[in-house]
Design a protein around this motif. Structure first.
Motif, mmCIF file in Angstrom:
data_model
loop_
_atom_site.group_PDB
_atom_site.id
_atom_site.type_symbol
_atom_site.label_atom_id
_atom_site.label_comp_id
_atom_site.label_asym_id
_atom_site.label_seq_id
_atom_site.Cartn_x
_atom_site.Cartn_y
_atom_site.Cartn_z
ATOM 1 N N GLY B 259 0.840 -1.195 0.000
ATOM 2 C CA GLY B 259 0.000 0.000 0.000
ATOM 3 C C GLY B 259 0.863 1.227 0.000
ATOM 4 N N PRO B 260 0.252 2.381 0.201
ATOM 5 C CA PRO B 260 1.054 3.605 0.175
ATOM 6 C C PRO B 260 1.862 3.695 1.455
ATOM 7 N N ARG B 261 3.053 4.171 1.374
ATOM 8 C CA ARG B 261 3.893 4.388 2.553
ATOM 9 C C ARG B 261 4.466 5.790 2.445
ATOM 10 N N GLN B 262 4.765 6.331 3.588
ATOM 11 C CA GLN B 262 5.452 7.606 3.617
ATOM 12 C C GLN B 262 4.644 8.677 2.874
ATOM 13 N N LEU B 263 3.448 8.910 3.372
ATOM 14 C CA LEU B 263 2.625 9.995 2.823
ATOM 15 C C LEU B 263 2.879 11.297 3.560
ATOM 16 N N GLY B 264 3.855 11.280 4.464
ATOM 17 C CA GLY B 264 4.135 12.465 5.280
ATOM 18 C C GLY B 264 4.425 13.711 4.465
ATOM 19 N N GLU B 265 5.071 13.536 3.322
ATOM 20 C CA GLU B 265 5.353 14.718 2.496
ATOM 21 C C GLU B 265 4.071 15.437 2.075
ATOM 22 N N LEU B 266 2.982 14.689 2.004
ATOM 23 C CA LEU B 266 1.729 15.337 1.601
ATOM 24 C C LEU B 266 1.238 16.294 2.680
ATOM 25 N N ILE B 267 1.552 15.999 3.933
ATOM 26 C CA ILE B 267 1.176 16.933 5.000
ATOM 27 C C ILE B 267 2.087 18.147 4.935
ATOM 28 N N THR B 268 3.386 17.883 4.928
ATOM 29 C CA THR B 268 4.355 18.978 4.893
ATOM 30 C C THR B 268 4.049 19.936 3.747
ATOM 31 N N LYS B 269 3.715 19.373 2.603
ATOM 32 C CA LYS B 269 3.527 20.201 1.417
ATOM 33 C C LYS B 269 2.060 20.439 1.085
ATOM 34 N N ARG B 270 1.171 19.914 1.882
ATOM 35 C CA ARG B 270 -0.266 20.048 1.592
ATOM 36 C C ARG B 270 -0.519 19.749 0.121
ATOM 37 N N ALA B 271 0.053 18.631 -0.293
ATOM 38 C CA ALA B 271 -0.022 18.256 -1.696
ATOM 39 C C ALA B 271 -1.205 17.326 -1.918
ATOM 40 N N ARG B 272 -1.608 17.242 -3.163
ATOM 41 C CA ARG B 272 -2.754 16.426 -3.563
ATOM 42 C C ARG B 272 -2.287 15.372 -4.556
ATOM 43 N N VAL B 273 -2.748 14.162 -4.393
ATOM 44 C CA VAL B 273 -2.443 13.060 -5.300
ATOM 45 C C VAL B 273 -3.764 12.527 -5.807
ATOM 46 N N GLU B 274 -3.906 12.406 -7.105
ATOM 47 C CA GLU B 274 -5.213 11.993 -7.618
ATOM 48 C C GLU B 274 -5.039 11.121 -8.850
#
Lengths: 340, 340
Positions: B259-274
């Motif tokens: 599954g997905p791992r290390q989604l922490g960068e999405l918090i730091t960068k408030r990024a969106r993956v779609e």
């Protein structure tokens, strides 16, 4: 008033899971406020998972703490000395201050806490940063619609417990994941979650999520990362939204996972994953504050706090977060508040 | 007209990387079209990475093929017999038909291809599904703004090469990642990419992406997954958008990542993956078709095709996708088109 001011400094950076050796309690004289400053006596201090990031010497959304530096924390305290026309002795205030008995604060660094509205410690939890994080993360990023299934990890924590209750209020089916039967019972009992899963006693999380969310997960509010998140991703509904709020299960990993893997489900389900950071919503804090206060007042949102007594026990309270010791918001009671 | 119709059937499901043993070439009589059906002779047939998913017996956005079933493919062909008032012999058509010399199609299952506009094979590439995938994925999900840095993986492929050129047209700085020097030169030469990285000869992908994208990655268009995606996530800009279009580096993995791992960068960068799936945009295909045709016509979007000759070589053409053999769109030429 105490004679000395105890303060926790970062003694060393942790490798993996932090230990009490990472913290040093030092004493100094109680400081004097300068012009337009006030002296605040800490009543309650917050410990939060994000602090683990500040112990690390790495780029994050919060500056890393220096070794030897007094650590910062959300504090609810009482003004004991004021050189500011904005604040009087006895005022209850909230600000980003210190792991300490006392701190000097700039007059503009504080917001007022109304002790009539709710116990003042709630300014660190349901009526504070965690409550607002739940509010904006769920509503603005998760965009729940009535009838949606909302899955929350870390569901019995300060953020997750509020997320689930707001989602119920928004007409959703709500499923929580937590790590103890006591928490599961709190979620499905008092808090009105539709179902809750104890991840610690569940062998096949993926199947458990599938059973609890037969139409798939429309909104997954992620506070933990890791295997619970794997199980959530395997059960996303078409056009699902994943709110990445925290990854507490990974914060202490010595070998951090290299990156995202297996994003294929996002194609299949055309799902969206997005990180949330509450400070991006600072212009709308008042909106969240008003609604959360109303919901707490009318019982729509209930809360619990886990209170650790004594500044000397603050590191233990912090470390307990990674074991899921807390139910609801973990705070440290530093001194007794006696309403004026 | 041939006497027999050769057709490729799925002989067995692959474990890991498919081999030629997974495919069987069978012959049958050329079929007769029924009422409101036409017989189409295949001129070009498409092989696409998503077909790997259809070889697997698992839930995906496309139905799995049955073992023993003739495999489906995007086809450009010529009507050779028509029982429909909508189509005449000699019409060039595009439809989801078969890995075969001939196929019977329902009259409503086909769209017309204008052989005057561009070589008819482009209906499988830049003017077909891959072009539209690039168009909607980049513009609707990636939301590039002038000045943004757009990073594209699989940049020399059918989708990636179009993504990068549309992003240039939208005023972005464009960086491509590909697996051969020839591809890198094509990207930065003819196609006008600002930079391109050969992942096969780059030791530290994370540093290479950082160097090529000094202000961070605003849009990452992901066709591949895996280590290139790790490097992209490590370099996201605040409010970045990640378009998950393909994960070709993972399609053949025997042990799929959990599954997905290390989604922490999405918090730091408030990024969106779609994730993006082109068929969700079916109502707007004409918009994409018109613009892509205009851009191909005026040279804004250039394209290459890798043409494999002969239906008998279709499995090799498909397998080559996983080695990055193709530059631009990989097609199989099944029979000669002679404009009428």
């Amino acid at each position: 008033m105490r004679e000395t001011n105890r303060q926790w400094v970062l003694a060393e950076r942790p490798a993996g899971r932090p230990t009490v050796e990472c913290f040093d309690l030092v004493e100094e004289a109680v400081p004097d406020p300068g012009p337009r400053e006030v002296l605040v006596r800490t009543r309650y201090m917050s410990v939060d998972p994000y602090m683990r990031g500040r112990m690390r010497d790495a780029d994050s959304y919060a500056e890393p703490w220096d070794v030897g530096e007094v650590m910062h924390a959300g504090v609810v305290g009482e003004v004991v000395e004021s050189n500011s026309p904005k604040w009087d002795a006895g005022d209850v205030v909230n600000g980003n201050l210190r792991w300490a008995d006392y701190a000097v604060a700039d007059e503009d660094q504080l917001v007022a806490v109304d002790p009539e509205r709710a116990p003042i410690s709630t300014a660190l939890g349901v009526l504070g940063m965690p409550g607002r994080t739940a509010y904006f993360g769920l509503l603005d990023v998760g965009e729940p619609k009535p009838g949606d299934t909302v899955l929350v990890s870390g569901a019995a924590g300060a953020v997750g417990s509020v997320v689930g209750q707001i989602a119920k209020h928004a007409g959703c089916r709500v499923v929580g994941v937590a790590g103890a039967d006591e928490k599961v019972h709190w979620l499905t009992g008092e808090l009105g979650f539709d179902e809750a899963i104890n991840y610690d006693t569940t062998e096949n999380l993926r199947a458990a999520v599938a059973a609890a969310c037969p139409d798939g997960v429309d909104v997954y509010y992620d506070n933990v990362g890791g295997p619970i998140t794997d199980a959530a991703f395997a059960n996303l509904a078409v056009r699902a939204r994943v709110v990445v709020c925290g990854q507490i299960s990974l914060y202490n990993a010595e070998e951090r996972p290299t990156g995202p893997r297996q994003l294929g489900e996002l194609i299949t389900k055309r799902a969206r994953v997005e990180g949330v950071l509450v400070r991006d919503y600072v212009e709308r804090y008042e909106e969240a504050n008003e609604r959360l206060a109303r919901w707490v007042g009318d019982g729509t949102v209930q809360y619990r706090e886990t209170v650790t007594e004594g500044l000397e026990n603050a590191p233990d309270a912090f470390l307990g977060l990674f074991d899921g010791v807390n139910v609801g918001k973990q705070v440290v009671k530093v001194s007794e508040y006696e309403p004026g």
